[in-house]
Design an enzyme around this catalytic site. Structure first.
Site, PDB file in Angstrom:
ATOM      1  N   LYS A  79      37.768  19.509  41.324  1.00  0.00           N
ATOM      2  CA  LYS A  79      38.645  20.116  42.330  1.00  0.00           C
ATOM      3  C   LYS A  79      38.504  19.327  43.635  1.00  0.00           C
ATOM      4  O   LYS A  79      37.373  19.010  44.043  1.00  0.00           O
ATOM      5  CB  LYS A  79      38.257  21.586  42.525  1.00  0.00           C
ATOM      6  CG  LYS A  79      39.190  22.376  43.432  1.00  0.00           C
ATOM      7  CD  LYS A  79      38.777  23.846  43.476  1.00  0.00           C
ATOM      8  CE  LYS A  79      39.654  24.679  44.389  1.00  0.00           C
ATOM      9  NZ  LYS A  79      39.259  26.109  44.424  1.00  0.00           N
ATOM     10  N   SER A 154      42.716  29.461  43.608  1.00  0.00           N
ATOM     11  CA  SER A 154      43.111  28.181  44.138  1.00  0.00           C
ATOM     12  C   SER A 154      42.774  27.004  43.226  1.00  0.00           C
ATOM     13  O   SER A 154      43.252  25.891  43.454  1.00  0.00           O
ATOM     14  CB  SER A 154      42.430  27.943  45.494  1.00  0.00           C
ATOM     15  OG  SER A 154      41.017  27.909  45.353  1.00  0.00           O
ATOM     16  N   SER A 178      38.931  32.395  42.656  1.00  0.00           N
ATOM     17  CA  SER A 178      39.664  31.136  42.496  1.00  0.00           C
ATOM     18  C   SER A 178      39.275  30.314  41.273  1.00  0.00           C
ATOM     19  O   SER A 178      39.942  29.321  40.970  1.00  0.00           O
ATOM     20  CB  SER A 178      39.497  30.270  43.751  1.00  0.00           C
ATOM     21  OG  SER A 178      40.225  30.813  44.820  1.00  0.00           O
TER      22      SER A 178
END
Length: 513
Positions: A79, A154, A178
């Site tokens: 990420k 996210s 997330s």
């Protein structure tokens, strides 16, 4: 089974036996990225050359008989908010679009030490603020199961790249759900560890008391392998837990006898989609068939979770993001254009004889700060900064922030009471399956309510895992959430693996044209 559909555990076995090489595996993942990512948009950056160099190095060292790390030769997606030395780390924000960190986050250093192949940086909501990955300033990510739908957020790119078989493992972060919510939306496994189990050093902070890095994978066994590689005490992170890291990969397959599950009755109320409820109740029956005992538990203060979270998290964000002002860090506005505009405004005010307007006109320094932040941050980040600044301001601190901290303690006490009677609590990960892109972008409250069942684990500092437990009639994955007491990651992974030995939801793959 093709390389891109195999689990990380299977790939490690094949790599160790010499059946495949890391270069072959990495090329297979890169080919799948080439084929599928134009539709999905999971990656912000594919680190093609460096990944192949890492793979070649691992193969050469394996050929020499050298001792290799736990993830030797296996591609891992990252990420894009973990500092990676020499690689842009953007947080999916224009504010950090050109930021190249001079050091590695501890998790990145651990992955390199484990000889993982870092294949690329995945898309996300800007600064991890969002539940659909629609808040990214740098691209759109779609759900591989239905390209009209969102992948969750996210960590949407991290989940989507797994579902689309572009990488066998990925790293996500979880501040209010997330990791778990996108895992639920994309039909993969996502574990949010207990706060402190994984070092946050080098993680670009959103809300420091809530952020946690965790593994995402297609099976519980793979999540165990990845967690084992990244967990552990880190003196660089003062909130890191100084505890011994269990051998998650060794214990994950050990059967859990006498497992006691608590069904959170508050998680089956208003707002829960009927198909999600049905899949969750069927999953509970699967556990019963495997010998688990199930009883009802209550988390009475969980109904305040969203309200508390959206006071504490923005408050911490407003402080953490203050550093991005164009002077200390981040995007800086075009100063020549800004000064010209400012001069024109001053000339206009002088021509009009507007003394009050001239008194209020920005200095060049103030205008630089304001304009840099206005250009660098997106709407959702600005919304949360303003909300957090308000709740921390004089006159409102006691009424909002301090009260939220007190309720946070009550939420933790609810969990402590529940875990006196059960080993884990069980329920849906999200109230609904994924939804069509664009349907909630103008309704932030509706978007925030998607975190209804996940934020309380972050507020309490405990661990939780989402595993696939079914599909909606429209073919979208549904996730089951298990939550455990602090440092119960072994039990969470064992329970998740136990479920996956009796079901095949995790083996299904989307069809991408």
């Amino acid at each position: 089974m093709s390389l891109i559909h195999a689990s990380a555990a299977q790939l490690l076995t094949q790599l160790e036996s010499g059946e495949i090489t890391s270069v072959e595996l990495t090329k297979a993942c890169l080919a799948q990225i080439d084929a599928a990512d134009k539709q999905v948009g999971a990656f912000l950056k594919v680190m093609r050359d460096s990944a192949l160099e890492q793979a070649e190095s691992v193969d050469a060292r394996r050929k020499k008989g050298e001792k290799l790390g736990r993830l030797a030769g296996v591609p891992v997606a990252i990420k894009d908010l973990l500092c990676t030395q020499g690689e842009t780390t953007t947080c999916a924000s224009k504010m950090l679009e050109n930021f190249v960190p001079p050091y590695d986050a501890t998790v990145i250093a651990k992955l390199k030490a484990a000889d993982a192949v870092l294949i690329g940086k995945t898309n996300m909501d800007e600064f991890a603020m969002g539940g659909s990955t629609e808040n990214s300033a740098l691209g759109v990510t779609r759900n591989p199961w239905d390209l009209k739908c969102v992948p969750g957020g996210s960590s949407g790119g991290a989940a989507a790249c797994l579902a689309a078989s572009m990488a066998p493992l990925s790293i996500g972060t979880d501040t209010g759900g997330s990791i778990r919510q996108p895992a639920s939306f994309c039909g993969v496994v996502g574990l949010k560890p207990t706060y402190g189990v994984v070092s946050r050093f080098g993680l670009i902070a959103f809300a420091s008391s809530l952020d946690q890095i965790g593994p995402m994978a297609r099976t519980a066994e793979d999540a165990a392998i990845l967690l084992e590689a990244i967990a552990g005490y880190d003196p660089h992170d003062s909130t890191s837990a100084n505890v011994k890291t269990p051998a998650y990969s060794q214990s994950v397959k050990q059967p859990l006898k006498g497992l006691r599950l608590g069904v959170v009755k508050e998680h089956f109320g208003e707002g829960l989609d009927s198909e999600v409820e049905q899949a969750t109740r069927e999953a509970i029956h699967v556990y019963k068939s495997l010998g688990a005992t199930v009883s009802d538990v209550s988390l009475p203060h969980s109904k305040y979770g969203i309200a508390v979270y959206y006071i504490i998290a923005p408050s911490e964000a407003s402080s953490n993001l203050a550093r991005f002002d164009g002077a200390h860090y981040g995007h800086r506005t075009d100063e020549a254009a800004m000064l010209e505009q400012l001069a024109q405004e001053r000339a206009a005010l002088e021509a009009a004889g507007d003394e009050a307007g001239l008194a209020k006109l920005d200095t060049s320094l103030v205008r630089m700060y304001r304009q840099s932040r206005a250009e660098g941050f997106g709407p959702e980040v600005k919304r949360r900064i303003m909300l957090g600044t308000y709740t921390l301001s004089a006159g409102y601190y006691d009424a909002y922030y301090l009260k939220a901290l007190k309720v946070r303690r009550l939420i933790r006490q609810d969990y402590d009471a529940a875990f006196k009677n059960v080993d884990l609590v069980i329920g849906p990960t999200a109230p609904t399956p994924s939804f069509a892109a664009g349907t909630k972008t103008d309704d932030p409250l509706s978007m925030y309510l998607g975190d209804l069942y996940t934020v309380t684990a972050n507020l309490a500092g405990i661990g939780g895992i989402s595993i696939p437990c079914g599909f909606s009639k429209s073919g979208l994955p549904i996730g089951l959430q298990l939550q455990g007491p602090p440092l119960a990651e072994e039990r969470l992974l064992q329970a998740a693996h136990m479920f996956q030995t009796a079901t095949d939801w995790h083996e299904r793959r989307p069809e991408l044209s």
